[in-house]
Design an enzyme around this catalytic site. Structure first.
Site, PDB file in Angstrom:
ATOM      1  N   ASP A   1      54.619 -15.166   3.120  1.00 42.90           N
ATOM      2  CA  ASP A   1      53.434 -14.865   2.312  1.00 42.90           C
ATOM      3  C   ASP A   1      53.653 -13.823   1.230  1.00 42.90           C
ATOM      4  OD1 ASP A   1      53.755 -12.539   3.721  1.00 42.90           O
ATOM      5  OD2 ASP A   1      52.143 -12.943   5.142  1.00 42.90           O
TER       6      ASP A   1
ATOM      7  N   GLU B   1      57.347 -20.383   8.325  1.00 40.88           N
ATOM      8  CA  GLU B   1      56.220 -19.522   8.750  1.00 40.88           C
ATOM      9  C   GLU B   1      54.945 -19.919   8.002  1.00 40.88           C
ATOM     10  OE1 GLU B   1      55.316 -15.071   8.296  1.00 40.88           O
ATOM     11  OE2 GLU B   1      56.590 -15.101  10.063  1.00 40.88           O
TER      12      GLU B   1
ATOM     13  N   GLU C   1      48.763 -11.303   0.417  1.00 39.71           N
ATOM     14  CA  GLU C   1      49.505 -12.274   1.232  1.00 39.71           C
ATOM     15  C   GLU C   1      48.674 -13.487   1.639  1.00 39.71           C
ATOM     16  OE1 GLU C   1      49.496  -8.985   1.712  1.00 39.71           O
ATOM     17  OE2 GLU C   1      51.580  -8.384   1.424  1.00 39.71           O
TER      18      GLU C   1
ATOM     19  N   HIS D   1      52.477   0.226   5.565  1.00 35.61           N
ATOM     20  CA  HIS D   1      52.887   0.095   4.158  1.00 35.61           C
ATOM     21  C   HIS D   1      52.000  -0.837   3.353  1.00 35.61           C
ATOM     22  CE1 HIS D   1      54.270  -4.073   4.378  1.00 35.61           C
ATOM     23  NE2 HIS D   1      54.617  -3.797   5.613  1.00 35.61           N
TER      24      HIS D   1
ATOM     25  N   ARG E   1      49.632  -3.009   1.026  1.00 37.19           N
ATOM     26  CA  ARG E   1      48.948  -2.663  -0.234  1.00 37.19           C
ATOM     27  C   ARG E   1      47.477  -2.302  -0.007  1.00 37.19           C
ATOM     28  NH1 ARG E   1      52.966  -4.948  -3.261  1.00 37.19           N
ATOM     29  NH2 ARG E   1      52.971  -4.450  -5.478  1.00 37.19           N
TER      30      ARG E   1
ATOM     31  N   HIS F   1      58.427   3.370   4.532  1.00 43.69           N
ATOM     32  CA  HIS F   1      58.703   2.393   3.469  1.00 43.69           C
ATOM     33  C   HIS F   1      59.019   3.127   2.159  1.00 43.69           C
ATOM     34  CE1 HIS F   1      57.900  -0.922   0.674  1.00 43.69           C
ATOM     35  NE2 HIS F   1      57.766  -1.756   1.698  1.00 43.69           N
TER      36      HIS F   1
HETATM   37  C1  UD1 Z   1      56.194  -6.472  -0.039  1.00 38.39           C
HETATM   38  C2  UD1 Z   1      55.319  -7.712   0.134  1.00 38.39           C
HETATM   39  C3  UD1 Z   1      54.597  -7.650   1.476  1.00 38.39           C
HETATM   40  C4  UD1 Z   1      55.560  -7.401   2.622  1.00 38.39           C
HETATM   41  C5  UD1 Z   1      56.389  -6.165   2.305  1.00 38.39           C
HETATM   42  C6  UD1 Z   1      57.424  -5.941   3.370  1.00 38.39           C
HETATM   43  C7  UD1 Z   1      54.278  -8.682  -1.846  1.00 38.39           C
HETATM   44  C8  UD1 Z   1      53.217  -8.545  -2.866  1.00 38.39           C
HETATM   45  N1  UD1 Z   1      54.314  -7.714  -0.914  1.00 38.39           N
HETATM   46  O1  UD1 Z   1      55.305  -5.366  -0.130  1.00 38.39           O
HETATM   47  O2  UD1 Z   1      53.929  -8.882   1.680  1.00 38.39           O
HETATM   48  O3  UD1 Z   1      54.822  -7.170   3.789  1.00 38.39           O
HETATM   49  O4  UD1 Z   1      57.057  -6.354   1.057  1.00 38.39           O
HETATM   50  O5  UD1 Z   1      57.962  -4.659   3.309  1.00 38.39           O
HETATM   51  O6  UD1 Z   1      55.057  -9.597  -1.894  1.00 38.39           O
HETATM   52  N2  UD1 Z   1      60.902  -0.233  -2.977  1.00 38.39           N
HETATM   53  C9  UD1 Z   1      62.135   0.360  -3.141  1.00 38.39           C
HETATM   54  N3  UD1 Z   1      63.217  -0.220  -2.517  1.00 38.39           N
HETATM   55  C10 UD1 Z   1      63.119  -1.313  -1.739  1.00 38.39           C
HETATM   56  C11 UD1 Z   1      61.860  -1.900  -1.562  1.00 38.39           C
HETATM   57  C12 UD1 Z   1      60.758  -1.353  -2.208  1.00 38.39           C
HETATM   58  O7  UD1 Z   1      62.272   1.360  -3.817  1.00 38.39           O
HETATM   59  O8  UD1 Z   1      64.145  -1.768  -1.205  1.00 38.39           O
HETATM   60  C13 UD1 Z   1      59.727   0.366  -3.673  1.00 38.39           C
HETATM   61  C14 UD1 Z   1      59.709   0.065  -5.177  1.00 38.39           C
HETATM   62  O9  UD1 Z   1      59.217   1.175  -5.855  1.00 38.39           O
HETATM   63  C15 UD1 Z   1      58.716  -1.094  -5.271  1.00 38.39           C
HETATM   64  C16 UD1 Z   1      57.721  -0.684  -4.189  1.00 38.39           C
HETATM   65  O10 UD1 Z   1      58.527  -0.184  -3.128  1.00 38.39           O
HETATM   66  O11 UD1 Z   1      58.152  -1.206  -6.555  1.00 38.39           O
HETATM   67  C17 UD1 Z   1      56.810  -1.785  -3.676  1.00 38.39           C
HETATM   68  O12 UD1 Z   1      57.559  -2.965  -3.354  1.00 38.39           O
HETATM   69  P1  UD1 Z   1      56.778  -4.388  -3.323  1.00 38.39           P
HETATM   70  O13 UD1 Z   1      57.746  -5.429  -2.923  1.00 38.39           O
HETATM   71  O14 UD1 Z   1      56.037  -4.578  -4.589  1.00 38.39           O
HETATM   72  O15 UD1 Z   1      55.657  -4.180  -2.238  1.00 38.39           O
HETATM   73  P2  UD1 Z   1      55.766  -3.974  -0.663  1.00 38.39           P
HETATM   74  O16 UD1 Z   1      54.674  -3.056  -0.260  1.00 38.39           O
HETATM   75  O17 UD1 Z   1      57.152  -3.660  -0.296  1.00 38.39           O
HETATM   76  N1  UDP Z   2      61.907  -3.024  10.017  1.00 42.65           N
HETATM   77  C1  UDP Z   2      63.214  -2.576   9.822  1.00 42.65           C
HETATM   78  N2  UDP Z   2      63.399  -1.269   9.456  1.00 42.65           N
HETATM   79  C2  UDP Z   2      62.369  -0.410   9.250  1.00 42.65           C
HETATM   80  C3  UDP Z   2      61.046  -0.894   9.429  1.00 42.65           C
HETATM   81  C4  UDP Z   2      60.852  -2.210   9.795  1.00 42.65           C
HETATM   82  O1  UDP Z   2      64.168  -3.303  10.008  1.00 42.65           O
HETATM   83  O2  UDP Z   2      62.617   0.754   8.916  1.00 42.65           O
HETATM   84  C5  UDP Z   2      61.706  -4.439  10.408  1.00 42.65           C
HETATM   85  C6  UDP Z   2      60.721  -4.700  11.523  1.00 42.65           C
HETATM   86  O3  UDP Z   2      61.340  -4.611  12.782  1.00 42.65           O
HETATM   87  C7  UDP Z   2      60.279  -6.112  11.208  1.00 42.65           C
HETATM   88  C8  UDP Z   2      60.268  -6.137   9.702  1.00 42.65           C
HETATM   89  O4  UDP Z   2      61.131  -5.064   9.289  1.00 42.65           O
HETATM   90  O5  UDP Z   2      61.240  -7.058  11.645  1.00 42.65           O
HETATM   91  C9  UDP Z   2      58.901  -5.940   9.192  1.00 42.65           C
HETATM   92  O6  UDP Z   2      58.967  -5.740   7.831  1.00 42.65           O
HETATM   93  P1  UDP Z   2      57.831  -5.038   7.005  1.00 42.65           P
HETATM   94  O7  UDP Z   2      57.043  -4.115   7.876  1.00 42.65           O
HETATM   95  O8  UDP Z   2      58.494  -4.480   5.805  1.00 42.65           O
HETATM   96  O9  UDP Z   2      56.959  -6.273   6.517  1.00 42.65           O
HETATM   97  P2  UDP Z   2      55.791  -7.116   7.180  1.00 42.65           P
HETATM   98  O10 UDP Z   2      56.171  -7.513   8.555  1.00 42.65           O
HETATM   99  O11 UDP Z   2      54.584  -6.255   7.153  1.00 42.65           O
HETATM  100  O12 UDP Z   2      55.642  -8.257   6.243  1.00 42.65           O
END
Ligand code: UD1
Ligand code: UDP
Length: 373
Positions: free
Chosen positions: A98, A120, A134, A211, A213, A244
């Site tokens: 998603d 999924e 999502e 984490h 949004r 995060h």
């Molecule tokens: C994204 C997904 C969410 C998922 C989550 C898992 C969307 C809109 N959101 O949200 O569905 O649950 O990932 O974690 O698809 N950043 C870093 N390094 C990284 C990753 C992120 O610096 O490796 C920072 C960056 O500043 C980035 C911000 O996190 O702009 C947000 O990342 P983004 O992928 O937009 O949103 P998530 O909250 O991670």
């Molecule tokens: N996870 C990880 N390291 C972390 C935090 C989470 O490997 O520091 C794993 C967690 O066990 C799960 C997945 O990341 O398998 C969940 O990802 P996240 O919370 O980023 O996204 P969501 O599940 O909310 O989409």
């Protein structure tokens, strides 16, 4: 027929954790040519997973920007994946779940008239703003997809209700496939800071992640304040919160919890460290989707920091409680599980509504059948 060319595209940590077991199995399959394209929606957090599973990507669109927007993620992916699809002409594109990566890639594949397989599929809250974005990403991806790999019967029913009835397969969730490779007895943590924290820990471990949004701002502040109150009330409780990298998460959490005793804020840890840490936790507090699926299969109760869930199976089975994001509600539910041994024991049963560890094989069987029938 030649080998089936499968292009798997993903970009965030949870997609990677759930796609890598499937990709490893496809790489071994004689009728499949498996290619991998990362959108790079995540960077460090994605790389941590890729390294653990030893996956070598064929393409990386590297789209991540600090504090990126939904618009930039969508438009960058649409633009950058087009030449990859035109060059490779895969028989099928696989997307997961998603995220905005999933939806944008599905749309790009549709524009090239390439069939999409949705891993999924069928999770729903029926509230387009929870989780945001999502719920809409996965609903729109379902409309585009040709093959739908639903983790549970309930997910299949959700698709049926939307008149999506062709090529819907109940496969289990590949997260359970992943868990079977990551959790081991006598695990030694690779992250040195984490290893030291765990070694010195005497009390009960609360593992926290948040984490989403829709939780940014006041809900996340409420969550942090609840955690602070719980540790003030219980001297035998220690919290580990791998934070995060999103600055909007990182800055709030460090501001509110950075100086708290018995609250350990650490950078994201790799999935092996994470799964083994979860497995030794007393309780998980999270707004993550993935953790809601993982913890029940380790017998660890979960308090969900959201108002709605698309993962009702574990709630129905009684191992997951919905708290929402109000401080008083979170503290009350956590206290119940910290005080009431009987209630805790009832909740800490090991259940596995999300699969048996063979979801990847089932998905591959259906892909092969679809092309060879
Ligand atoms: C994204 C997904 C969410 C998922 C989550 C898992 C969307 C809109 N959101 O949200 O569905 O649950 O990932 O974690 O698809 N950043 C870093 N390094 C990284 C990753 C992120 O610096 O490796 C920072 C960056 O500043 C980035 C911000 O996190 O702009 C947000 O990342 P983004 O992928 O937009 O949103 P998530 O909250 O991670
Ligand atoms: N996870 C990880 N390291 C972390 C935090 C989470 O490997 O520091 C794993 C967690 O066990 C799960 C997945 O990341 O398998 C969940 O990802 P996240 O919370 O980023 O996204 P969501 O599940 O909310 O989409």
């Amino acid at each position: 027929m030649d080998k089936i060319k499968v292009l798997s595209v993903f970009g965030t940590r949870p997609e990677a954790i759930k796609m890598c077991p499937l990709i490893k199995k496809m790489q071994e399959h004689e009728e499949i040519e498996s290619l991998v394209c990362l959108t790079g929606q995540h960077k460090e957090m994605l790389q941590q997973v890729i390294d653990i599973f030893h996956i070598q990507e064929d393409y990386n669109l590297q789209i991540m920007k600090p504090s990126q927007t939904l618009t930039s993620i969508t438009t960058d992916i649409l633009t950058l994946i087009k030449p990859v699809l035109e060059k490779e002409k895969p028989d099928i594109v696989l997307v997961h779940g998603d995220t905005t990566t999933s939806f944008a890639v599905a749309l790009a594949a549709f524009y090239q008239q390439i069939p999409v397989g949705h891993v999924e599929a069928g999770l729903r809250t029926y509230d387009k703003y929870a989780p945001y974005p999502e719920e809409m990403n996965r609903t729109l991806t379902s409309r585009i997809a040709e093959l739908h790999f639903a983790p549970t019967d309930n997910n299949r029913e959700c698709l049926y209700k939307e008149n999506i009835t062709n090529n819907v397969f109940v496969t289990g969730n590949t997260i359970i496939d992943a868990l079977q490779t990551t959790i081991v007895a006598d695990y030694r943590y690779k992250n040195k800071e984490l290893a030291r924290i765990v070694e010195n820990m005497k009390g009960r471990l609360l593992l926290v992640t948040a984490h989403r949004r829709e939780n940014l701002g006041q809900p996340l502040r409420n969550i942090c304040e609840a955690i602070r109150e719980i540790t003030e009330r219980y001297f035998d409780v220690e919290v580990i919160y791998p934070v995060h990298l999103n600055p909007a998460v990182h800055d709030t959490v460090h501001e509110l919890l950075g100086r708290e005793k018995r609250v350990h804020l650490i950078d994201p840890i790799d999935v092996e460290d994470m799964h083994n840490l979860m497995n030794r936790s007393y309780l998980v507090l999270t707004d993550s989707g993935g953790l809601q699926e993982e913890a029940p299969s380790c017998g660890v109760p979960v308090i969900v920091l959201r108002d709605k869930t698309e993962r009702q199976e574990a709630v129905d089975a009684g191992t997951v409680l919905m708290a929402g994001t109000k401080k008083a509600d979170i503290v009350r539910l956590a206290c119940e599980l910290l005080d009431d041994e009987e209630k805790y024991q009832q909740m800490s049963r090991t259940i596995n509504p999300y699969g048996d560890g063979h979801a990847s094989e089932r998905i591959i069987d259906e892909i092969v059948r679809y092309f060879y029938r």
